[in-house]
Motif scaffolding. Structure first.
Motif, PDB file in Angstrom:
ATOM      1  N   THR A 173       0.821  -1.216   0.000  1.00 26.51           N
ATOM      2  CA  THR A 173       0.000   0.000   0.000  1.00 26.51           C
ATOM      3  C   THR A 173       0.853   1.263   0.000  1.00 26.51           C
ATOM      4  OG1 THR A 173      -0.152  -0.158   2.412  1.00 26.51           O
ATOM      5  CG2 THR A 173      -1.934  -1.141   1.139  1.00 26.51           C
ATOM      6  N   ASP A 174       2.040   1.201   0.604  1.00 25.62           N
ATOM      7  CA  ASP A 174       2.884   2.399   0.627  1.00 25.62           C
ATOM      8  C   ASP A 174       3.293   2.802  -0.785  1.00 25.62           C
ATOM      9  OD1 ASP A 174       2.740   2.499   3.378  1.00 25.62           O
ATOM     10  OD2 ASP A 174       4.555   1.297   3.662  1.00 25.62           O
ATOM     11  N   THR A 175       3.691   1.795  -1.587  1.00 26.05           N
ATOM     12  CA  THR A 175       4.065   2.072  -2.976  1.00 26.05           C
ATOM     13  C   THR A 175       2.864   2.581  -3.764  1.00 26.05           C
ATOM     14  OG1 THR A 175       5.743   0.345  -2.848  1.00 26.05           O
ATOM     15  CG2 THR A 175       5.091   1.094  -5.050  1.00 26.05           C
ATOM     16  N   VAL A 176       1.698   1.998  -3.481  1.00 23.77           N
ATOM     17  CA  VAL A 176       0.479   2.407  -4.182  1.00 23.77           C
ATOM     18  C   VAL A 176       0.145   3.868  -3.866  1.00 23.77           C
ATOM     19  CG1 VAL A 176      -2.005   2.019  -4.349  1.00 23.77           C
ATOM     20  CG2 VAL A 176      -0.452   0.076  -4.295  1.00 23.77           C
ATOM     21  N   LYS A 177       0.223   4.250  -2.599  1.00 22.98           N
ATOM     22  CA  LYS A 177      -0.082   5.635  -2.222  1.00 22.98           C
ATOM     23  C   LYS A 177       0.908   6.608  -2.846  1.00 22.98           C
ATOM     24  CE  LYS A 177      -2.250   4.428   2.186  1.00 22.98           C
ATOM     25  NZ  LYS A 177      -2.152   4.519   3.663  1.00 22.98           N
ATOM     26  N   LYS A 178       2.183   6.189  -2.897  1.00 22.43           N
ATOM     27  CA  LYS A 178       3.192   7.031  -3.531  1.00 22.43           C
ATOM     28  C   LYS A 178       2.895   7.207  -5.007  1.00 22.43           C
ATOM     29  CE  LYS A 178       8.194   7.394  -4.151  1.00 22.43           C
ATOM     30  NZ  LYS A 178       9.511   6.757  -3.900  1.00 22.43           N
ATOM     31  N   ARG A 179       2.480   6.117  -5.655  1.00 24.31           N
ATOM     32  CA  ARG A 179       2.137   6.180  -7.074  1.00 24.31           C
ATOM     33  C   ARG A 179       0.922   7.087  -7.312  1.00 24.31           C
ATOM     34  NH1 ARG A 179       3.240   6.824 -12.101  1.00 24.31           N
ATOM     35  NH2 ARG A 179       1.828   5.766 -13.531  1.00 24.31           N
ATOM     36  N   SER A 244      -7.140  -3.783  -0.390  1.00 25.60           N
ATOM     37  CA  SER A 244      -6.337  -3.971   0.808  1.00 25.60           C
ATOM     38  C   SER A 244      -7.144  -3.640   2.061  1.00 25.60           C
ATOM     39  CB  SER A 244      -5.092  -3.087   0.732  1.00 25.60           C
ATOM     40  OG  SER A 244      -4.318  -3.202   1.902  1.00 25.60           O
ATOM     41  N   ALA A 245      -7.962  -2.588   2.000  1.00 26.36           N
ATOM     42  CA  ALA A 245      -8.803  -2.235   3.153  1.00 26.36           C
ATOM     43  C   ALA A 245      -9.824  -3.324   3.431  1.00 26.36           C
ATOM     44  CB  ALA A 245      -9.502  -0.899   2.901  1.00 26.36           C
ATOM     45  N   LEU A 246     -10.397  -3.914   2.372  1.00 28.09           N
ATOM     46  CA  LEU A 246     -11.324  -5.030   2.572  1.00 28.09           C
ATOM     47  C   LEU A 246     -10.608  -6.224   3.196  1.00 28.09           C
ATOM     48  CD1 LEU A 246     -13.689  -5.289  -0.548  1.00 28.09           C
ATOM     49  CD2 LEU A 246     -14.251  -4.574   1.762  1.00 28.09           C
ATOM     50  N   HIS A 247      -9.384  -6.496   2.721  1.00 27.95           N
ATOM     51  CA  HIS A 247      -8.617  -7.625   3.269  1.00 27.95           C
ATOM     52  C   HIS A 247      -8.373  -7.446   4.761  1.00 27.95           C
ATOM     53  CE1 HIS A 247      -4.818  -9.696   4.328  1.00 27.95           C
ATOM     54  NE2 HIS A 247      -5.310 -10.674   3.568  1.00 27.95           N
ATOM     55  N   ASP A 248      -8.119  -6.196   5.193  1.00 34.19           N
ATOM     56  CA  ASP A 248      -7.861  -5.922   6.609  1.00 34.19           C
ATOM     57  C   ASP A 248      -9.133  -5.638   7.394  1.00 34.19           C
ATOM     58  OD1 ASP A 248      -5.186  -6.196   5.982  1.00 34.19           O
ATOM     59  OD2 ASP A 248      -4.887  -4.047   5.667  1.00 34.19           O
ATOM     60  N   LYS A 249     -10.297  -5.788   6.760  1.00 33.13           N
ATOM     61  CA  LYS A 249     -11.604  -5.554   7.381  1.00 33.13           C
ATOM     62  C   LYS A 249     -11.743  -4.118   7.912  1.00 33.13           C
ATOM     63  CE  LYS A 249     -12.808  -9.826   6.738  1.00 33.13           C
ATOM     64  NZ  LYS A 249     -13.083 -10.739   7.849  1.00 33.13           N
TER      65      LYS A 249
END
Length: 618
Positions: A173-179, A244-249
């Motif tokens: 997710t960190d790479t995704v947010k940076k992108r 990712s948010a769904l995966h982490d509930k």
């Protein structure tokens, strides 16, 4: 000539008049190739035959194409495959929307060709062209229908593959947010460049440089295409964060990301794509979070959206005063502050009255002055605070006042006077709705309404009389029920001379006391009285002073009638004579030709006609 006749005979076998030829619609590659070979052998060449050949080639190509294969979906095992599935899903949704539009367009064309076939009176060659067009459109429609079915099937199966993927894949997710941050920066630069080029194109267009305008237009189109690609990339990255948010509930974060994604899609894609994306989100959330959590999160998100929309609408400017935008929220806050000022002013007024009642050093007028002065001061302060909240300064008020003064100077004096008088009546409350007032000797009744310009008075005859507020302020008005509903009635009556006046007073007081009227009021200062008011020619005059409490004071004639009947009955039972006017008649002369005889059986000494002739008085 012989080949032409064979060709026309072949057409006649195929066309069946002007009806739609099902054999052409269901034809195979051999059917169309055979008809094309016959068409090429004919010696008649024109635009119709050229169009027929083109249509037959297209039908042959459609017939030779393999059937549309189903879309194969593979379960994503890594982030790259997951991204590819996201892109494919978006392409399926777009292709589905395009296929639906193509089907609708072909249905319209088929309707037009069918109408032409039914109304056609042309030759066989023209009919063949229409039949081939109808067959081509039908085969194209069927092809798009099969594609549409495959897209729907793939879109329906995709949510389960997405759920399986997000449960197995660990997203960075960190790479995704940076992108996403990099994409936003690029989008901002692109938007500024597009705006700059658009301004330049407008300037060149005014100068008439069409070539330069065309070149800039092409460049803008390329930048717009690049912008769409970046938006698609951003959607993919946001969907990764959503997964990712769904995966982490993390339901709250997931619903917020869904809202963010849908805002972009709603601006850039058709409604069909929006519906498919909503369905995808709903199925994934229901599968991962459960239906109850999904409904809860969706409800909270809807509430947030509603609150956000309400706040946006409330702060939207309704109008502008002196370059100051006025919104509904500002108006509400100003009204709220003003109402609070009125409440505080009323509390102050009542408190001052209660406090000053405990001391004898202040007169009633001083107490009223202090209460009203503080009340109106608080209201004025609240009014100016409300203006400050709205954003209107005193200079704006001065402009409005100047405009009003001009209007008043041109003939609005009465309107403004009535308006101000109405405000005074409302605030002063000397006349309130429900009060019983007497405006003049011919008008009295209940106050049923007080408006800015006029007041409505409803008489006891149920007649509504509209009175300008200015008249109520400037003229004398009797308010029968301003502070309470107690009023003294004066009932006049008279008795004959020779009557014991003390007995009259006692009889009437005793009759009032025994009357049983429940609305008679007596206390230490207010009690029933009977007084002698004069000695007239024929009677000794009295007045009954009686205090009445309640609704009967609003019907004075009815109340007076009730007590007059009581007085009459009491005097009659006591044997007290009620006088009537009496006069002595003195006859000075009588014509001798008029016979006159007065006989009184009960009086032998009654004067006769002869006595009258002698001048004796009757």
């Amino acid at each position: 000539m012989r080949k032409t006749l064979l060709y026309l005979l072949f057409l006649a076998l195929f066309l069946h008049g002007a009806d739609i030829n099902d054999s052409l619609v269901r034809g195979t590659t051999q059917t169309y190739e055979s008809l094309l070979a016959t068409l090429k052998k004919t010696e008649q060449k024109n635009d119709d035959t050229a169009l027929q050949e083109a249509l037959l080639y297209k039908l042959i190509n459609l017939s030779k194409n393999p059937p549309v294969e189903k879309i194969v979906i593979e379960r994503p095992d890594n982030e790259k495959a997951y991204r590819e599935l996201i892109v494919r899903f978006g392409n399926w949704a777009l292709s589905k929307a395009e296929a639906a539009k193509d089907i609708a367009s072909l249905e319209e064309r088929l309707g037009v060709v069918a109408d032409q076939l039914k109304s056609s009176e042309s030759n066989a060659s023209n009919l063949l062209t229409l039949q081939l067009q109808y067959a081509f459109y039908t085969k194209g429609k069927n092809l798009y229908i099969r594609k549409l079915e495959h897209y729907k099937e793939a879109i329906g199966q995709a949510p389960s593959y997405f759920v399986e993927g997000l449960q197995r894949i660990s997203f960075d997710t960190d790479t995704v947010k940076k992108r996403i941050g990099q994409i936003d920066t690029s989008l901002e630069k692109l938007e500024k460049e597009i705006q700059r080029l658009d301004v330049e194109r407008e300037r060149l267009n005014l100068l008439g440089k069409s070539g330069a305008v065309k070149r800039i237009g092409s460049r803008i189109d390329r930048l717009q295409a690049k912008k769409r690609n970046l938006l698609n990339e951003k959607l993919v990255e946001l969907f990764i964060l959503f997964s990712s948010a769904l995966h982490d509930k993390k339901s709250t974060e997931a619903f917020a990301l869904q809202k963010r994604i849908m805002k972009i899609i709603e601006r850039s894609y058709p409604e069909e794509v929006q519906d498919d994306m909503r369905a995808l989100f709903d199925k994934m959330e229901t599968t991962v979070l459960g239906r109850a959590e999904t409904i809860k999160g969706a409800t909270l998100e809807e509430i947030k959206n509603a609150v956000s929309l309400f706040w946006e609408k409330a702060n939207a400017p309704l109008f502008v005063i002196n370059e100051t935008p006025i919104s509904a929220f500002k108006l509400f806050m100003a009204l709220f502050i003003f109402v609070i000022g009125i409440v505080i002013g009323g509390f102050y007024k009542n408190s001052i009255k209660r406090l000053t009642f405990k001391t004898r050093t202040l007169t009633s007028s001083t107490r009223t002055l202090l209460a009203n002065l503080g009340y109106y001061t608080i209201i004025i302060i609240a009014f100016f605070i409300a203006l400050n909240v709205v954003g209107i300064n005193l200079s704006s008020i001065a402009l409005v006042a100047g405009a009003l003064s001009v209007g008043i100077g041109f003939g609005l004096q009465n309107i403004v006077s009535n308006f101000v008088s109405g405000i005074i009546l409302m605030f002063e409350r000397s006349i309130k709705i429900g009060d019983y007032i007497e405006f003049d000797e011919n008008l009295r009744g209940h106050v049923s309404d007080i408006r800015m310009r006029s007041t409505t008075i409803t008489t006891n005859d149920n007649i509504d009389v509209i009175v300008p507020n200015q008249d109520l302020i400037q003229n004398r008005v009797i308010n029968w029920t301003m502070n309470d509903q107690i009023r003294r009635f004066r009932i006049p009556f008279g008795v004959a001379y020779g009557t014991d006046v003390h007995k009259v007073v006692g009889v009437i007081k005793d009759a009032v006391k025994k009357s049983g009227f429940g609305d008679i009021y007596n206390d230490g200062q207010r009690h029933t009285r009977v007084i002698m008011t004069g000695m007239n020619d024929s009677s000794v005059d009295f007045q009954l002073f009686v205090w009445i409490r309640g609704g009967e004071i609003l019907y004075p004639r009815r109340t007076e009638s009730r007590f007059l009947i009581l007085i009459y009955d009491a005097l009659y039972e006591a044997g007290i004579e009620i006088p009537f006017p009496q006069r002595d008649i003195h006859i000075r002369s009588v014509d001798e030709k008029i016979p006159l005889r007065l006989d009184r059986e009960d009086d032998d000494n009654a004067p006769r006609y002869d006595d009258i002739q002698k001048g004796e008085s009757l």
